[in-house]
Structures are given as structure tokens and as C-alpha cells.
Design a protein around this motif. Structure first.
Motif, mmCIF file in Angstrom:
data_model
loop_
_atom_site.group_PDB
_atom_site.id
_atom_site.type_symbol
_atom_site.label_atom_id
_atom_site.label_comp_id
_atom_site.label_asym_id
_atom_site.label_seq_id
_atom_site.Cartn_x
_atom_site.Cartn_y
_atom_site.Cartn_z
ATOM 1 N N SER A 97 -5.530 3.061 4.060
ATOM 2 C CA SER A 97 -5.136 3.790 2.847
ATOM 3 C C SER A 97 -4.798 5.243 3.165
ATOM 4 O O SER A 97 -4.292 5.974 2.302
ATOM 5 N N LYS A 117 -8.124 0.449 -3.037
ATOM 6 C CA LYS A 117 -7.732 1.604 -2.235
ATOM 7 C C LYS A 117 -7.656 2.902 -3.045
ATOM 8 O O LYS A 117 -7.564 3.986 -2.460
ATOM 9 N N PHE A 135 -1.589 7.188 2.206
ATOM 10 C CA PHE A 135 -1.418 8.073 1.046
ATOM 11 C C PHE A 135 -1.340 9.534 1.479
ATOM 12 O O PHE A 135 -0.530 10.305 0.951
ATOM 13 N N MET A 156 -7.916 6.920 -1.657
ATOM 14 C CA MET A 156 -6.735 7.771 -1.710
ATOM 15 C C MET A 156 -7.019 9.063 -2.473
ATOM 16 O O MET A 156 -6.645 10.155 -2.027
ATOM 17 N N THR A 202 0.831 -1.203 0.000
ATOM 18 C CA THR A 202 0.000 0.000 0.000
ATOM 19 C C THR A 202 0.864 1.252 0.000
ATOM 20 O O THR A 202 0.566 2.232 -0.696
ATOM 21 N N THR A 203 1.954 1.228 0.756
ATOM 22 C CA THR A 203 2.863 2.363 0.782
ATOM 23 C C THR A 203 3.529 2.568 -0.576
ATOM 24 O O THR A 203 3.615 3.700 -1.080
ATOM 25 N N GLY A 220 0.940 3.956 -2.999
ATOM 26 C CA GLY A 220 0.650 5.352 -2.694
ATOM 27 C C GLY A 220 1.767 6.281 -3.140
ATOM 28 O O GLY A 220 1.518 7.388 -3.629
#
Length: 290
Positions: A277, A216, A280, A220, A179-180, A183
Motif C-alpha cells: 500500500s 489498505k 499511495f 495509506m 491498489t494503484t 490510491g
């Protein structure tokens, strides 16, 4: 079968509801009694002390927040005395070391212990599509297989106690890191004036794509992290557990430690209870301030 369900929070509540829908008798306990009301309305028996649930059931499912809560709820003096001859199934996220220590305590009290952490969130619970990872002996796994199938279609025997907890932490580390990384790439594309639809089109055609990115994306873009299935604070807890357990290895942890810093920033931005999320917004905040 009567199942004691200890811990009816974000995941525990729909899991217990799923058992009720399958006509499994549920005796529920939660440290915050108000959270038991939906289960009581659905036909569960609710109790005010954990030992009452353990004593009335054939097996006990733990869906508690951490190992400290397990010791407090399950292994306090009165509850500890009711464990003998009963199956204790730990389904939350804790470290392999913690799981083995709790197993030893349960066995010393005359009970048996299995771990069965799950991958997935509230939608998967409701659909019965969680990935159930079991740490137990083969015979224990077979004996509880039908119970596990209420939560996921193909419960997987990973190995002995500790192995399923380790697999769960490995996967949750990936949630944080994926996820990082997504983002960061999304934020970079935006800063460079690249159309988001074009960015996503190319990404979806590539081997880099993971379905979680689309799940996600809208959150975001909108900065809308309300109604979380998996809050940022829970991801932080799991990342801390991963780091704590992995420190005993020779692995280089610098990447996940950097991810942790970003999650920590999201927490400081008041997104603790929001969807993870929110990472982000923390990434964008750091680039805007550079």
C-alpha cells in the motif's frame, strides 16, 4: 505423510506451521538457517541441505522466492539426484514458462511435478483460507487433494502445468492495478477537499468497491507500511514476471507498465520491505512534485 518444505520465508513459515498443526511430519530447509528456528521449536525436523529434506519425504513443497532459487535449491547436482520417484509441488509465484521448464527438468530426473500457487497472505494461511490453484493432471490433483486442503478449503484444478501459474500472475497484476487505481482516486479526493469518509461511503455503495480498498485504507492514510504481509518488493517481482510473460502476447501493457513505474518509485522511497500500500505514498509524492 512426510513433507519436505523448502523455503520458510514470509509465506512458507506459516504454511509449514499449518502442516505441523495438522500433525503432518515436516522436514524443513531454508537458505537462511535462522528462519528455521520457529519450525524446529514447533516439532519440525530441520536440515542443512535440501537433498536431505527431499530424500526423507514423500513429497516436497517449494515456497521459494523465484525460479532461480528453485534451480539452485532443487536442481543442483545432489538434490537433482534425489528427485526420482518423488512428487515436487511448486507453490510460489513464477511464470508459466518457468514452471513448464522446471517440470521438464523434474520429469527428466524421474520425479513428478505439480504447481499449486496460492492467493492470499499470512492471515489467510493461518486461517486455512488460501485460494489454492493447481496445475496438474486430474489424477495428480486427486492424489494430493488432502494435502492442499490444509491450506485452503476448496483447492481448484485449473488445468495442466502452466495454467495455474498464469492465473496467479493475472490475479497479482490485478492486485497492483487495483491498489494503484484506488490510491490515485483517494489522493485526488483528498486534494479536492473531499471528506475521506464520504468518499469511502459512496465507493462502498457502488459496483466499483473491492474489499481490499478498506484493508489498505488506514495504512495509506497513516503512511504506516510496517509489518507487511505482502511487501512492495514482492509485488514488484510479480509485476515484472507478468510483464515478461505477457510480452509474448498482443496485449497492450501500457497500463501495468505505468503501475510498475509507481511501484518502482515506492521502492526508491525505501518502502521495499513495507506493505505494498506504499504505492499511495509514491502517488502522492509524484502529485506533490508536479
Amino acid at each position: 505423510m512426510k513433507v519436505a518444505f523448502l523455503g520458510t520465508g514470509l509465506m512458507g513459515l506459516p504454511m509449514a506451521q499449518r502442516l505441523l498443526e495438522a500433525n503432518v511430519q515436516v522436514i524443513a530447509y531454508n537458505r537462511t538457517p535462522e528462519k528455521l528456528e520457529p519450525l524446529k521449536a514447533a516439532g519440525a525436523e530441520v536440515v542443512t541441505r535440501p537433498y536431505q529434506a527431499i530424500n526423507a519425504a514423500d513429497c516436497t513443497i517449494l515456497m521459494l522466492s523465484n525460479a532461480g532459487a528453485i534451480y539452485s535449491v532443487l536442481l543442483s547436482d545432489r538434490s537433482w539426484q534425489t528427485v526420482a520417484g518423488r512428487s515436487i509441488i511448486q507453490m510460489g509465484t513464477i511464470t508459466p514458462t518457468e514452471s513448464k521448464e522446471i517440470r521438464d527438468a523434474v520429469v527428466a530426473a524421474g520425479g513428478e511435478y505439480l504447481e499449486a500457487p496460492v492467493l492470499g497472505s499470512i492471515p489467510e494461511v493461518k486461517d486455512g483460507k488460501l485460494i489454492v490453484m493447481v496445475g496438474a493432471h486430474q489424477e495428480q490433483y486427486q492424489r494430493h487433494l488432502e494435502l492442499f486442503k490444509h491450506f485452503g478449503p476448496e483447492p481448484l484444478l485449473v488445468g495442466p502445468v502452466g495454467s495455474a501459474s498464469a492465473l496467479k500472475l493475472a490475479l497479482n497484476q490485478l492486485i497492483a492495478s487495483l491498489t494503484t487505481a484506488f490510491g490515485l482516486s483517494l489522493g485526488f479526493a483528498q486534494h479536492q477537499g473531499i471528506n475521506v469518509d464520504l468518499f469511502m461511503y459512496v465507493l462502498r455503495q457502488s459496483a466499483l468497491y473491492a474489499p481490499t480498498f478498506d484493508k489498505k485504507l488506514q495504512r495509506m492514510l497513516e503512511g504506516n507500511y510496517a509489518n507487511a504481509n505482502f511487501p512492495t518488493k514482492h509485488l514488484m517481482k510479480d509485476v515484472d514476471l507478468f510483464i515478461a510473460e505477457a510480452k509474448s502476447t498482443s496485449l497492450n501493457l501500457s497500463s501495468i507498465e505505468g503501475v510498475r513505474d509507481i511501484i518502482d518509485m515506492a521502492m526508491k522511497m525505501s518502502f521495499s520491505d513495507g506493505d505494498y500500500s506504499s504505492i499511495f505514498s509514491a502517488i502522492n509524492a509524484s502529485t506533490d512534485g508536479a
